[in-house]
Scaffold this active site. Structure first.
Site: not given
Length: 484
Positions: A324-325
């Site tokens: 996600q990052e």
């Protein structure tokens, strides 16, 4: 002499007759009716034995064994009811709906939970409990047909397509009803494969289409990116448990409990836990994720496992957070200057002792430590899985804003310690009328909501892939042993 004997006989007969009459009359007068002996009810038996015998369908929407043990929406709901009764669940697992219905007829089974819809045909046969979920039947087809002109958009378009549904399911009832109405549908009714297995067959294009309830499709579209919703084929249907026959007391108790469970907000929390994040499904993003699981994840998996074990955080969640990052790009950089696999700021990296944010080992170790610190700082009163979700949100937006959202949630009459309630308050942090009275002011509150939901979506996919890999390795090991 004969006359005397005759008179004596008559007197004896009269005496005995009078005696029997007197005895009967006296017995009846002395008799006081006691309590009627009733057969113990199903609910009484459950409470006496302290065991609730249930049939559960082994499927993602119902019941499965995950990394944290038994879980699934319907399992959690049943477990909550068992706790209300103060009894233990004794689970009989079914692999198909047909099998679940078969098991439901066993004399010792109290409840059958298998995502069963209350259809008219079933209500004539089965005793249903309260409705706990609303669904619609959906036609699910192979996504690759979209550009060929064969992808169906209504019932008439099903002609000529290969369709398979489970035998004994509400889907088979729907198909047979349509065939009786004159629709040309070439359908096969399979008694061996589950709905999930049929969705997998659609994904590999072994069949063109199948039918699945909307909740089942929502959960499985992440695992099978090649399936797509064609159209809705039924009205709204209610899912409910099948109860044993002659179980009126159990049914009454269940309705009473369910109303309280629903009104307390616990049912909404359960639905949020299992279904909220699937609403963010994106086909392209999902397809890229699967590709990167094969091409990028193997390079960093050992670090996720190592530091996940060290800090007591599931490695699949750490890997999902990293994706996600940074999409598992060790050189990732945002416009705000955060960098690396775990997207650490320069200041945070320094506090964590990370000298090189672009080093995968250091970044993952630092990010895991940072998340662990967030976990420790989550306010008291937040328990269970909620703590991890609060910590992830704080990783994204800062603990100060999480505390502000708690304050706001409390003012709104929500439970400030439950993620499903906090996520209603968080988006309001961007509105002046709310944030101007809060300690930490403005924040993009919608962002941590999407952040947490996306991480849990990726985590579930990783866990599913991990379980499939384990099964394949187990089969390979068995085959090698057989060859020896």
């Amino acid at each position: 002499m004969n006359t005397i004997d005759k008179n004596i006989k008559v007197l004896l007969v009269v005496f005995f007759a009078f005696s029997f009459f007197a005895f009967g009359w006296l017995s009846h007068s002395a008799y006081k009716p006691g309590k009627r002996i009733e057969k113990p009810s199903v609910l009484d038996e459950i409470k006496k034995t302290k065991i609730l015998n249930v049939v559960l369908l082994n499927a993602p929407s119902t019941y499965y064994i995950g990394t944290d043990g038994a879980q699934g929406f319907e399992y959690d709901l049943l477990h909550a009811y068992a706790e209300h009764l103060g009894v233990t669940l004794n689970i009989t697992t079914a692999n198909t709906i047909k099998e679940a219905i078969k098991f439901s007829k066993l004399p010792h089974i109290h409840i059958t939970s298998a995502s069963l819809a209350k259809t008219k045909a079933r209500e004539e046969t089965f005793n249903f409990g309260p409705s706990y979920f609303e669904v619609q039947e959906q036609v699910i087809c192979y996504r690759g047909m979209l550009g060929s002109g064969k992808f169906p958009r209504d019932i008439e378009n099903l002609a000529g397509l290969s369709i398979t549904v489970g035998e004994g399911t509400s889907y088979s009832e729907t198909i047979k009803s349509l065939q009786e109405d004159g629709y040309d549908i070439n359908a096969t009714f399979d008694s061996e494969l589950s709905t999930e297995e049929l969705l997998e067959q659609v994904a590999s294009h072994k069949i063109d289409c199948t039918i699945a309830d909307s909740n089942i499709y929502a959960l499985n579209q992440r695992y099978f990116p090649s399936i797509a919703l064609a159209f809705v084929i039924s009205g709204r249907e209610q899912l409910a448990w099948v109860l044993a026959k002659d179980s009126k007391k159990l049914e009454a108790d269940m309705y009473s409990w369910f109303n309280s469970f629903n009104q307390s907000g616990k049912l909404a929390q359960l639905k949020d836990h299992y279904y909220s994040y699937v609403l963010f499904f994106d086909y392209y993003n999902n397809k890229m994720f699967y590709k990167r699981v094969k091409s990028r994840l193997p390079k960093y998996k050992e670090y996720f496992e190592k530091y996940g074990t060290q800090y007591g955080i599931p490695w699949t969640l750490l890997a999902a957070q990293s994706y996600q990052e940074s999409h598992w790009n060790p050189k990732a950089k945002s416009f705000t200057g955060v960098r690396g696999l775990m997207m650490l700021t320069r200041r945070t990296a320094k506090l964590l002792g990370v000298k090189n944010r672009l080093n995968p080992d250091q970044s993952i170790k630092g990010g895991t430590r940072h998340l662990n610190q967030m976990l420790k700082n989550v306010p008291q009163g937040v328990e269970g899985e909620n703590r991890l979700k609060f910590a992830l949100a704080a990783y994204n937006i800062g603990m100060g804003h999480i505390q502000d959202a708690q304050t706001l949630a409390d003012k709104m009459g929500l439970d400030q310690n439950i993620w499903s309630d906090l996520k209603k308050a968080l988006p309001l942090l961007s509105q002046k009328r709310y944030y101007q009275s809060l300690k930490h002011g403005y924040a993009r509150g919608s962002e941590p909501v999407r952040y947490v939901d996306s991480i849990y979506d990726y985590r579930d996919i990783l866990q599913n892939i991990n379980e499939v890999d384990k099964e394949e390795k187990g089969k390979q090991k068995e085959e090698k042993q057989k060859k020896k």
